[in-house]
Design a protein around this motif. Structure first.
Motif, short mmCIF file in Angstrom:
data_model
loop_
_atom_site.label_atom_id
_atom_site.label_comp_id
_atom_site.label_asym_id
_atom_site.label_seq_id
_atom_site.Cartn_x
_atom_site.Cartn_y
_atom_site.Cartn_z
N VAL A 1 0.62 -1.25 0.06
CA VAL A 1 -0.09 0.09 -0.08
C VAL A 1 0.81 1.36 0.11
CG1 VAL A 1 -1.71 1.43 1.38
CG2 VAL A 1 -1.99 -1.14 1.05
N ALA A 2 1.96 1.13 0.61
CA ALA A 2 2.79 2.27 0.65
C ALA A 2 3.60 2.68 -0.64
CB ALA A 2 4.20 1.96 1.68
N GLY A 3 3.17 1.59 -1.81
CA GLY A 3 3.90 2.00 -2.99
C GLY A 3 3.31 3.47 -3.75
N THR A 4 2.09 3.80 -3.53
CA THR A 4 1.31 4.63 -4.21
C THR A 4 -0.14 4.93 -3.52
OG1 THR A 4 0.65 5.45 -6.47
CG2 THR A 4 -0.06 3.17 -5.73
N ALA A 5 -0.82 6.03 -4.09
CA ALA A 5 -1.96 6.31 -3.44
C ALA A 5 -3.14 5.19 -3.43
CB ALA A 5 -2.39 7.72 -3.61
N HIS A 6 -3.99 5.06 -2.79
CA HIS A 6 -5.19 4.19 -2.72
C HIS A 6 -6.35 4.77 -2.17
CE1 HIS A 6 -1.40 1.48 -2.60
NE2 HIS A 6 -1.81 0.65 -3.42
N LEU A 7 -7.51 4.29 -2.76
CA LEU A 7 -8.86 4.79 -2.22
C LEU A 7 -9.50 3.77 -1.74
CD1 LEU A 7 -11.23 7.38 -3.83
CD2 LEU A 7 -12.19 5.06 -3.08
N PHE A 8 -9.93 3.70 -0.36
CA PHE A 8 -10.76 2.92 0.18
C PHE A 8 -12.04 3.46 0.68
CE2 PHE A 8 -6.40 1.71 0.87
CZ PHE A 8 -6.45 0.25 0.64
N GLN A 9 -13.43 2.85 0.32
CA GLN A 9 -14.44 3.36 0.76
C GLN A 9 -15.39 2.25 1.31
OE1 GLN A 9 -17.20 4.66 -2.63
NE2 GLN A 9 -16.70 6.80 -1.86
N GLN A 10 -16.26 2.84 2.44
CA GLN A 10 -16.99 1.94 2.98
C GLN A 10 -18.29 1.32 1.87
OE1 GLN A 10 -20.13 3.62 5.88
NE2 GLN A 10 -19.26 1.67 7.09
N ARG A 11 -18.28 -0.01 1.65
CA ARG A 11 -19.19 -0.46 0.96
C ARG A 11 -20.70 -0.07 1.13
NH1 ARG A 11 -19.85 -6.93 -1.06
NH2 ARG A 11 -21.62 -6.41 -2.22
N VAL A 12 -21.62 0.34 0.54
CA VAL A 12 -22.84 0.63 0.70
C VAL A 12 -23.69 -0.78 0.70
CG1 VAL A 12 -24.94 1.92 -0.01
CG2 VAL A 12 -22.84 3.05 -0.05
N ASP A 13 -24.68 -1.01 1.49
CA ASP A 13 -25.58 -2.37 1.49
C ASP A 13 -26.63 -1.86 0.48
OD1 ASP A 13 -26.73 -4.49 2.00
OD2 ASP A 13 -27.81 -3.80 3.99
N LYS A 14 -26.37 -1.95 -0.67
CA LYS A 14 -27.38 -1.34 -1.57
C LYS A 14 -28.36 -2.32 -2.04
CE LYS A 14 -24.27 -2.45 -5.75
NZ LYS A 14 -23.39 -1.86 -6.82
N ALA A 15 -29.49 -1.74 -2.65
CA ALA A 15 -30.63 -2.60 -3.10
C ALA A 15 -30.52 -2.34 -4.72
CB ALA A 15 -31.81 -2.00 -2.65
N ALA A 16 -29.86 -1.16 -5.05
CA ALA A 16 -29.69 -0.81 -6.69
C ALA A 16 -28.71 0.30 -6.73
CB ALA A 16 -31.18 -0.56 -7.12
N ASP A 17 -28.43 0.55 -8.06
CA ASP A 17 -27.78 1.70 -8.31
C ASP A 17 -28.31 2.53 -9.14
OD1 ASP A 17 -24.47 0.81 -7.92
OD2 ASP A 17 -25.41 -1.03 -8.63
#
Length: 316
Positions: free
Chosen positions: A197-213
């Motif tokens: 992970v220290a090799g570059t920038a990363h994006l992490f995001q909480q997963r939405v408990d989704k019913a649809a998009d």
């Protein structure tokens, strides 16, 4: 702006959406000059004067000539990059830079031209962290998100907000054994995070408990909201499994859409949302050059006419 001036369409050769827009404009009697900036200079030339009277001059392709002082609008899609294969590495690098700041600078400075969208504004809006920050300012709900190169911070975030998704911050061409690949959105566990992970920038995001998009396309003053039902984590991985329907926007969402676009100076945007099981809409991203026409046959929404109206400058 001249009522008889052309629309410039800047895109690559293989762009079915641009093909349809151009056909619609031709049917309305609106002149169009299509070009790929990657054709410069072998099949595209410019001769432009900038003085106290402003910008004037011409742009020529093998089949068209445009008076740049009379361009009514510019539809900037996905042009290819500049290539100078006959030059050595240093000379080619110099030539690419001159082409970018020369041709690119001219296309970005047309007088009284409506940009859909302006290439500089597209560049600004393609940075995901600034897009997420603008979304919160506009009033959207945004899932907790971390941008980091720190493995410990990433691990702590996953433990706190799990389940968590990894998303690329951008998607450049990536080849494995010569085959083009896509870096897909994927769920990540704390145990999977290591020193890489220290090799570059990363994006992490909480997963939405989704019913649809939802894909909401804004074209000028028009908003086209489409609900996408499927059982996929990322609906873009298999279009054959998608079901579409026109979806009413939650209260306040239209105002937030236009506030977001105004922040970046855009008149077009393809917004993606996750709809959770309580019906709450979560902002994921806005693509300032996103695809949109495939939704029209699926829903009957008059998106092509809206785009042609905008470029013709009848509305929007």
């Amino acid at each position: 702006m001249s009522d008889s001036g052309p629309v410039l369409v800047v895109t690559n050769l293989d762009d079915p959406t641009a093909d349809l827009v151009i056909r619609e404009l031709h049917g309305r009697g609106v002149p169009v000059v299509r070009l790929d900036s990657g054709d410069f200079p072998h099949a595209l030339s410019i001769a432009v004067t900038i003085d106290s009277n402003g910008v004037s001059g011409t742009l020529r392709t093998p089949s068209r000539t445009a008076d740049l002082s009379r361009v009514r609008s510019l539809y900037y899609r996905r042009p290819s990059g500049f290539v100078f294969p006959r030059l050595g590495e240093q000379d080619a690098r110099f030539a690419v830079t001159q082409a970018r700041y020369g041709l690119g600078g001219v296309l970005a400075a047309l007088p009284d031209c409506l940009y859909v969208n302006h290439p500089h504004r597209i560049g600004d809006a393609e940075f995901k962290p600034s897009g997420l920050a603008a979304a919160t300012e506009a009033g959207f709900d945004v899932p907790p998100t971390l941008v980091t190169s720190d493995p410990d911070a990433a691990r702590t975030f996953v433990e706190r907000y799990g389940p968590v998704l990894y998303k690329p911050l951008s998607s450049p061409l990536y080849r494995v054994d010569g085959v083009s690949c896509t870096v897909e959105v994927a769920e990540v566990a704390a145990a999977e995070i290591d020193g890489a992970v220290a090799g570059t920038a990363h994006l992490f995001q909480q997963r939405v408990d989704k019913a649809a998009d939802a894909r909401v396309t804004v074209i000028g003053d028009h908003v086209f909201p489409v609900r996408i039902d499927c059982d996929l984590l990322d609906w873009r991985t298999d279009y054959s499994r998608l079901r579409y329907s026109v979806a009413p926007l939650p209260p306040g969402t239209a105002d937030a859409l236009f506030a977001y676009l105004a922040h970046f100076g855009l008149v077009f945007g393809a917004f993606d949302f996750a709809i959770d099981r309580e019906g709450r809409w979560w902002f994921l991203e806005c693509n300032p050059s996103g695809q949109w026409y495939w939704l029209e046959p699926e829903t009957g929404l008059p998106m092509l006419a809206a785009m042609a109206d905008l470029l013709e400058r009848k509305s929007g």
